[in-house]
Design an enzyme around this catalytic site. Structure first.
Site, PDB file in Angstrom:
ATOM      1  N   SER A  42       0.847  -1.196   0.000  1.00 60.42           N
ATOM      2  CA  SER A  42       0.000   0.000   0.000  1.00 60.42           C
ATOM      3  C   SER A  42       0.882   1.246   0.000  1.00 60.42           C
ATOM      4  O   SER A  42       0.408   2.351  -0.306  1.00 60.42           O
ATOM      5  CB  SER A  42      -0.940   0.004   1.216  1.00 60.42           C
ATOM      6  OG  SER A  42      -0.231  -0.302   2.397  1.00 60.42           O
ATOM      7  N   LYS A 108       4.666 -11.369   3.517  1.00 60.07           N
ATOM      8  CA  LYS A 108       3.269 -11.621   3.161  1.00 60.07           C
ATOM      9  C   LYS A 108       3.187 -11.815   1.652  1.00 60.07           C
ATOM     10  O   LYS A 108       3.849 -11.106   0.892  1.00 60.07           O
ATOM     11  CB  LYS A 108       2.374 -10.458   3.593  1.00 60.07           C
ATOM     12  CG  LYS A 108       0.908 -10.635   3.174  1.00 60.07           C
ATOM     13  CD  LYS A 108       0.008  -9.635   3.840  1.00 60.07           C
ATOM     14  CE  LYS A 108      -0.051  -8.283   3.206  1.00 60.07           C
ATOM     15  NZ  LYS A 108      -0.456  -8.257   1.775  1.00 60.07           N
ATOM     16  N   GLU A 110       0.414 -12.253  -1.565  1.00 55.72           N
ATOM     17  CA  GLU A 110      -0.979 -12.154  -2.021  1.00 55.72           C
ATOM     18  C   GLU A 110      -1.369 -13.376  -2.846  1.00 55.72           C
ATOM     19  O   GLU A 110      -0.659 -13.744  -3.799  1.00 55.72           O
ATOM     20  CB  GLU A 110      -1.156 -10.898  -2.890  1.00 55.72           C
ATOM     21  CG  GLU A 110      -1.570  -9.687  -2.083  1.00 55.72           C
ATOM     22  CD  GLU A 110      -1.956  -8.484  -2.949  1.00 55.72           C
ATOM     23  OE1 GLU A 110      -1.651  -7.385  -2.518  1.00 55.72           O
ATOM     24  OE2 GLU A 110      -2.550  -8.650  -4.031  1.00 55.72           O
ATOM     25  N   GLU A 172      -9.052  -9.892   3.133  1.00 55.45           N
ATOM     26  CA  GLU A 172      -9.342  -8.510   2.738  1.00 55.45           C
ATOM     27  C   GLU A 172     -10.679  -8.400   2.015  1.00 55.45           C
ATOM     28  O   GLU A 172     -10.921  -9.108   1.017  1.00 55.45           O
ATOM     29  CB  GLU A 172      -8.207  -7.962   1.850  1.00 55.45           C
ATOM     30  CG  GLU A 172      -8.465  -6.514   1.416  1.00 55.45           C
ATOM     31  CD  GLU A 172      -7.251  -5.768   0.901  1.00 55.45           C
ATOM     32  OE1 GLU A 172      -6.137  -6.325   0.886  1.00 55.45           O
ATOM     33  OE2 GLU A 172      -7.435  -4.590   0.518  1.00 55.45           O
TER      34      GLU A 172
HETATM   35  O1  KIV Z   1      -0.407  -3.451   1.478  1.00 57.73           O
HETATM   36  C1  KIV Z   1      -1.086  -3.449   2.505  1.00 57.73           C
HETATM   37  O2  KIV Z   1      -1.125  -2.483   3.269  1.00 57.73           O
HETATM   38  C2  KIV Z   1      -1.863  -4.639   2.795  1.00 57.73           C
HETATM   39  C3  KIV Z   1      -2.864  -4.546   3.895  1.00 57.73           C
HETATM   40  C4  KIV Z   1      -4.036  -3.806   3.443  1.00 57.73           C
HETATM   41  C5  KIV Z   1      -3.209  -5.864   4.441  1.00 57.73           C
HETATM   42  O3  KIV Z   1      -1.714  -5.621   2.135  1.00 57.73           O
END
Ligand code: KIV
Length: 255
Positions: A42, A108, A110, A172
């Site tokens: 983000s 993380k 996706e 999400e």
């Molecule tokens: O990129 C991000 O901030 C995220 C969150 C919204 C979980 O993936």
């Protein structure tokens, strides 16, 4: 392993995760006792001003992860693997290693990418899953999992990620009933954003929580502060005082 502690919180206490992109915010978060910091991609939208996360690079992410890690001593930092960084398991492993070198504790990823996730976990790189709305590939940002086929696929992805050995799963923008069914069916904590109250934890983008952008307020965002107004008021006050010759006064000058 520090992230095993996160897993043990399932069903006992809610997990709190926030994004951070810089040293000063990380330093503040470090004093709050939250459970996890995510250097989210983000970043591309809230820091770099792109309309999506699709242009974020590994270089951007490593730079900001290093800044966040300088500010946090206690809280595990998770690096968000940006678009195109998991094209093959070998490429993903190399990128995950770069995050760990930058000071992240885990990464993380996706979507349900079994080959990649398996490779990382086999190489002792802790992985947080992320299903539901996937901003890296989504055309539009909206609720997903409303129709039965989509809901079934998201549920199946959650079960598969759990089996692969992720240490938690971000959900999400999915209906809260679906998030509840997933939460009750997986062994690891679910961390929701726009996924309702039944998740094991919650994550928000820090800029949204602080009310930094007057023009961005999806339904799930609660502004816990209104910094956009505070910042503008402070700057206008500074401008007025400089224009009037009130600032700097003797108190703020070397006499
Ligand atoms: O990129 C991000 O901030 C995220 C969150 C919204 C979980 O993936």
């Amino acid at each position: 392993m520090i992230l095993d502690e996160i897993k043990t919180k399932k069903g006992k206490e809610k997990i709190v995760m926030l994004t951070a992109y810089d040293y000063q915010i990380a330093k503040l978060l470090n004093k709050t006792g939250i459970d996890l910091i995510l250097v989210g991609d983000s970043l591309g939208m809230v820091v770099m001003g792109y309309p999506s996360t699709k242009k974020v690079t590994m270089g951007n992410m490593v730079y900001h992860t290093e800044a966040v890690v300088r500010g946090t001593k206690q809280i595990p930092v998770i690096g968000d693997m940006p678009i195109n960084t998991c094209k093959t398991p070998a490429i993903a492993l190399r990128n995950a290693k770069d995050f760990i070198k930058a000071g992240a504790t885990g990464v993380k990823i996706e979507g349900h990418q079994p080959g990649v996730i398996d490779k990382l976990i086999a190489n002792s790189k802790p992985v947080m899953g992320h299903i539901g709305l996937l901003p890296q590939t989504a055309i539009k940002y909206h609720l997903v999992g409303k129709n039965i086929n989509e809901a079934k696929r998201i549920f199946a992805d959650a079960i598969a990620l759990d089996k692969l050995g992720v240490f938690s799963i971000v959900l999400e923008c999915i209906p809260s009933g679906l998030a509840q069914r997933i939460t009750e069916s997986v062994s690891v904590p679910t961390i929701g954003i726009g996924a309702g109250k039944y998740c094991d934890g919650q994550v928000l983008v820090i800029n949204d929580l602080l009310g930094m952008d007057e023009d961005f307020k999806p339904k799930y965002v609660k502004r816990f502060a209104n910094l956009s107004v505070l910042i503008q008021k402070s700057v206008i006050k500074f401008k007025q005082e400089v224009k009037k010759g009130k600032y700097p006064d003797d108190e703020h000058s070397f006499l």
